[in-house]
Design an enzyme around this catalytic site. Structure first.
Site, PDB file in Angstrom:
ATOM      1  CG  ASP A 146      -2.017  -0.938   1.239  1.00  0.00           C
ATOM      2  OD1 ASP A 146      -2.034  -1.816   0.364  1.00  0.00           O
ATOM      3  OD2 ASP A 146      -2.909  -0.812   2.100  1.00  0.00           O
ATOM      4  CG  HIS A 158       2.030  -8.974   0.416  1.00  0.00           C
ATOM      5  ND1 HIS A 158       1.368 -10.102   0.838  1.00  0.00           N
ATOM      6  CD2 HIS A 158       1.856  -8.048   1.405  1.00  0.00           C
ATOM      7  CE1 HIS A 158       0.813  -9.881   2.020  1.00  0.00           C
ATOM      8  NE2 HIS A 158       1.093  -8.636   2.385  1.00  0.00           N
ATOM      9  CB  SER A 170      10.820   3.453   4.887  1.00  0.00           C
ATOM     10  OG  SER A 170      11.607   4.262   4.047  1.00  0.00           O
TER      11      SER A 170
END
EC number: 4.1.1.65
Length: 287
Positions: free
Chosen positions: A90, A147, A252
């Site tokens: 995300d 992921h 980050s």
């Protein structure tokens, strides 16, 4: 003036000391503190807890458990387009595009060396020269697990010591070679699109970076260290597309690299585009 003072402070502050202190705070189990701090953080950054596997903020044993929270099944469906390369996290696209003359674009005329980003090994960096990169910035409110964009077999992991500058638009525009200077973990995979690198970049108050195969990646001495996973004596580590790769304890940036003529970025994406893990990031450049 405010931005200039902020940048000056970035060079003066003790990055690693502050990050260690932040790590201690984030692991604090005192109920009165961790509950109050977690509730404040969730409200301050408008964290969407309805998609979290555990919605009750007080149920997390410490702030880091909340920050690296799992999501409910189906909260991040994987794009099913044949051959799609998935967004690993995300966040927002900081930059994406070609690796030209061994350089990766950062912001406003700033770039950095792909060779240095990957730890300085010419043999490791060579397959990515003339290739493609995508930089994904994870904000405080985001889901902070990273992921796999594609199924891959782990070949190598490199811990690269460095500074811990804050990572945001201001530092990207004013700190030269930002991502090649900050502490980072380079994960190199063999995939159906050739070599793929996923680089997890630390930042100020990022207490640690973890991978699913090695756990916390913090060598006893802060020196460059390479871990090889393609030796005959080791069982192969294979991760499917969409599987968790690692996580940030106070996030980050994740940078994905491919070799030349392997991927074509989704036309809808550009600098500043909001993205979610599992969405289409790219398609194969060739069949």
């Amino acid at each position: 003036m405010k931005s200039r003072l902020f940048i000056i402070s970035q060079y003066l502050l003790p990055h690693h000391l502050l990050s260690r202190l932040a790590g201690c705070v984030a692991e604090c189990r005192a109920r009165w503190f961790k509950n109050a701090f977690t509730a404040w953080f969730a409200k301050r950054y408008q964290v969407n807890m309805s998609e979290a596997l555990v919605e009750d903020l007080s149920a997390y044993e410490h702030f880091n458990a909340f920050f690296t929270r799992a999501l409910k099944p189906g909260a991040r469906p994987l794009d099913e387009t044949p051959g799609a390369i998935l967004c690993p996290a995300d966040g927002a696209v900081s930059q994406l595009g070609p690796i030209e003359h061994g350089r990766i674009f950062q912001a406003k005329g700033h770039g950095y060396s792909a060779l240095e980003l990957l730890g300085g090994d010419p043999a490791l960096a060579a397959p990515f020269m003339g290739g493609e990169f995508a930089t994904i910035y994870l904000s405080p409110k985001d889901y902070h697990r990273v992921h796999m964009p594609l199924a891959g077999t782990l070949r190598e992991m490199v811990y690269v010591p460095g500074r811990l500058f804050s990572v945001n638009q201001t530092t990207a525009e004013n700190v030269p070679e930002l991502f090649a200077r900050n502490e980072r973990v380079v994960c190199l995979f063999d995939t159906e699109r050739g070599p793929m690198a996923v680089v997890l970049v630390g930042a100020m108050i990022v207490a640690s970076i973890e991978t699913v195969w090695a756990g916390l990646v913090t060598p006893p001495k802060r020196e460059l260290k390479t871990f090889r996973y393609d030796e005959a004596s080791r069982a192969p580590i294979h991760l499917e597309k969409g599987a968790e790769l690692g996580r940030f304890k106070l996030g980050s940036t994740a940078i994905v690299l491919f070799g030349p003529e392997q991927v074509k970025w989704a036309e809808s994406l550009g600098a500043g585009s909001a993205v979610r893990m599992g969405e289409m990031l790219a398609v194969p450049a060739q069949a």
